[in-house]
Design an enzyme around this catalytic site. Structure first.
Site, PDB file in Angstrom:
ATOM      1  NE  ARG A  65      -0.554   1.789   3.557  1.00 13.57           N
ATOM      2  CZ  ARG A  65       0.565   2.515   3.695  1.00 13.57           C
ATOM      3  NH1 ARG A  65       1.738   1.949   3.937  1.00 13.57           N
ATOM      4  NH2 ARG A  65       0.523   3.833   3.579  1.00 13.57           N
ATOM      5  N   GLY A  66       0.223   2.401  -0.156  1.00 13.46           N
ATOM      6  CA  GLY A  66       0.984   3.647  -0.307  1.00 13.46           C
ATOM      7  C   GLY A  66       1.200   3.838  -1.803  1.00 13.46           C
ATOM      8  NE  ARG A 121      -6.332   0.690  -2.136  1.00 18.56           N
ATOM      9  CZ  ARG A 121      -5.706   1.301  -1.125  1.00 18.56           C
ATOM     10  NH1 ARG A 121      -4.423   1.080  -0.900  1.00 18.56           N
ATOM     11  NH2 ARG A 121      -6.368   2.119  -0.336  1.00 18.56           N
ATOM     12  CD  GLN A 241      -3.828   2.963   6.459  1.00 21.15           C
ATOM     13  OE1 GLN A 241      -4.500   3.366   7.403  1.00 21.15           O
ATOM     14  NE2 GLN A 241      -4.372   2.683   5.294  1.00 21.15           N
ATOM     15  CG  ASP A 282      -3.182   7.881  -1.999  1.00 22.84           C
ATOM     16  OD1 ASP A 282      -3.181   8.425  -0.875  1.00 22.84           O
ATOM     17  OD2 ASP A 282      -2.788   6.723  -2.201  1.00 22.84           O
ATOM     18  CG  ASN A 292      -2.688  11.571   1.869  1.00 19.11           C
ATOM     19  OD1 ASN A 292      -2.107  10.654   1.277  1.00 19.11           O
ATOM     20  ND2 ASN A 292      -2.411  11.891   3.113  1.00 19.11           N
ATOM     21  CE  LYS A 293      -5.583   5.762   3.886  1.00 16.23           C
ATOM     22  NZ  LYS A 293      -6.495   4.909   3.088  1.00 16.23           N
TER      23      LYS A 293
END
Ligand code: MRU
Length: 398
Positions: A65-66, A121, A241, A282, A292-293
Site C-alpha cells: 500500500r501507499g 484500487r 496505518q 495518492d 490522500n488518506k
C-alpha cells in the site's frame, strides 16, 4: 549477477540505517516478494507474488500500500505475470506448431494484465501510471520488432527481448522512486527547523514507497543531521496505518514519535505543539487539489485555522495532469467492516449498521502551503509549477 541485482546494490549503497533495511518489496531474478503490511507491526513476513491474481489481491487488501509502493510493486508484478503467461500458456500451445506467438496474442495479454491489475484500487494514480508506462514500453518495442520481422510475427526470441525490456522498465520505475524520495527529503528538510513538532497522517514512509518515504524522508534526513524533531503520528482510522506502520517505522529508526488518536490533532495544535503538518498524496489534480488518506482534509482545515504550514509531498508519478480538479478524482469506498469489526474481537457496532467508509479525501489546493516534488518545492497557484515538474521529470527519463 542479474541486472536487477546490480541496480539493487546501487540503490542500497551507503545506507547503514536500520530503518533503511526495511523494504516493502524484494525483486531478484524474476522472483517478487512483498512485505505483508497487514501483519505489521506484529510480524515482518513477505508474500510471494507469482501470478497476476496474487498481485491484485496484495494491492486490493493493502498487503502492499501507499501510492508509490503500489506503482512499483505493480510494475514488477505485471512483468512477473506476463512472463508466467508466456512461459506456461504460449510456449506450450505453440510447441507442436511453431515457437512463435502472434503479436496480437502477446499484446492482448499485455493489455488485459494492465487493465486487470490497474483495477485493484482506484485512487492512487501511481498504479495506472506505472502500468501504462510498462505497457507503452512493450507496445513500442513490439511494433519495432514486428516491423523488422519477415513474417510479421513475434519469434520466441522477440518475446524474450520484450520481456527483458519490461523487466528493465520495472527496475527503472523502482530506482527512480528511490531517487525521487531522496530528493523530496532534501527539499522538504529545507522547509523545516530544528526541534520542530511535526504532525503526520497515515503512512507515507519507507514502506509506502521504495525507500525513505515521501513526507517521512525529511524526517529521516533530519534525524541523521541532528534536527531533533518530535513527530506526532495520527493513528489513522480505520486501517491504522499511522499506529501500525508510521509509529513502527519511525520508532525502529530511533525517531522521537508520539502516537495520537485522529481526534486529538486539534487540541495538540491549539496547545502549540505542532509547527508543521507533513502528508503524502495518492493523486494530485492539475490545480493542486490532492487526494490522500481520509482525515487529511480535516488536518489541513485545522492547520489553516491555527496558522500552521501544511506540506503535501507529491512525487511527479502522483501528479495527474489529465485530472483537472479534485472533483474528478475517484475516491475508493471500502467495506464497512473495516470500521466496526476488523481490529476488534467483537463487532463494535450493532449488527447490520449502515456505514460510510471512504478511504481518501481531497484537500483543496488553497489549504496547501506548498507541494514538495523531487523537482523542487512548488507554491500556489500550483498549475504551472506542477506541469513544469512533470515535464522536467519526463525529460530526465529520455
Ligand atoms: O490506503 P493506503 O494505505 O494505500 O493509503 C496511503 C496514503 O494515503 C498515503 O498517504 C499515500 O499513498 C502517500 S504514500 C507515500
Amino acid at each position: 549477477m542479474s541486472e536487477a541485482n546490480i541496480y539493487w546494490r546501487i540503490v542500497m549503497e551507503g545506507d547503514t540505517r536500520d530503518t533503511m533495511k526495511i523494504t516493502p518489496f524484494e525483486y531478484e531474478d524474476g522472483s517478487l516478494k512483498v512485505l505483508d503490511q497487514r501483519k505489521l507491526p506484529g510480524k515482518e513476513v513477505y508474500l510471494e507474488i507469482e501470478t497476476a491474481e496474487d498481485m491484485y489481491d496484495a494491492i486490493r487488501t493493502l498487503a502492499v500500500r501507499g501510492a508509490p509502493a503500489i506503482g512499483v510493486a505493480a510494475a514488477y508484478g505485471y512483468f512477473v505475470a506476463l512472463k508466467k503467461w508466456y512461459n506456461e500458456e504460449m510456449s506450450y500451445a505453440f510447441t507442436e506448431i511453431s515457437t512463435n506467438c502472434t503479436p496480437e496474442d502477446f499484446m492482448a495479454e499485455a493489455e488485459r494484465l494492465k487493465d486487470y491489475l490497474g483495477s485493484a484500487r482506484p485512487t492512487a494514480v501511481n498504479l495506472k501510471w506505472a502500468l501504462e508506462r510498462m505497457y507503452g514500453k512493450i507496445k513500442t518495442a513490439a511494433e519495432e520488432l514486428i516491423e523488422l520481422s519477415e513474417d510479421g510475427e513475434l519469434s520466441s526470441k522477440g518475446v524474450d527481448e520484450l520481456l527483458k525490456i519490461a523487466e528493465k522498465e520495472a527496475i527503472s520505475i523502482h530506482v527512480e522512486d528511490v531517487e525521487a524520495c531522496r530528493q523530496m527529503g532534501e527539499h522538504g528538510l529545507g522547509l523545516l527547523e530544528k526541534g520542530m513538532g511535526i504532525l503526520t497522517h497515515c503512512n507515507a514512509g519507507t514502506i509506502a514507497t521504495s525507500r525513505y518515504g515521501t513526507c517521512l524522508a525529511p524526517i529521516y534526513l533530519g534525524e541523521e543531521r541532528g534536527y531533533g524533531f518530535h513527530v506526532y503520528a495520527d493513528e489513522t482510522r480505520p486501517l491504522l496505518q499511522g499506529a501500525r506502520l508510521t509509529s513502527w517505522e519511525l520508532n525502529k529508526a530511533g525517531v522521537d514519535v508520539t502516537l495520537i488518536c485522529d481526534n486529538m490533532a486539534a487540541s495538540l495544535m491549539k496547545a502549540g505543539k505542532v509547527d508543521a503538518v507533513v502528508v503524502g498524496c495518492d493523486r494530485m489534480a492539475a490545480n493542486g487539489d490532492g487526494a490522500n488518506k481520509i482525515g487529511t482534509l480535516g488536518l489541513a482545515v485545522l492547520a489553516k485555522h491555527y496558522g500552521i504550514p501544511f506540506y503535501m509531498f507529491v512525487p511527479t508519478s502522483t501528479i495527474d495532469l489529465a485530472t483537472e480538479t479534485g472533483n474528478d478524482i475517484i475516491i475508493e469506498e471500502r467495506d464497512g467492516q473495516e470500521i466496526y469489526h476488523m481490529w476488534f474481537k467483537e463487532s463494535m457496532a450493532p449488527e447490520g449498521i449502515k456505514t460510510f467508509n471512504p478511504s481518501f479525501d481531497v484537500t483543496d489546493a488553497d489549504l496547501i502551503t506548498a507541494v514538495i516534488t523531487e523537482e523542487g518545492v512548488i507554491y500556489p497557484p500550483f498549475n504551472e509549477g506542477l506541469s513544469e515538474a512533470v515535464r522536467k521529470a519526463g525529460e530526465k527519463r529520455k
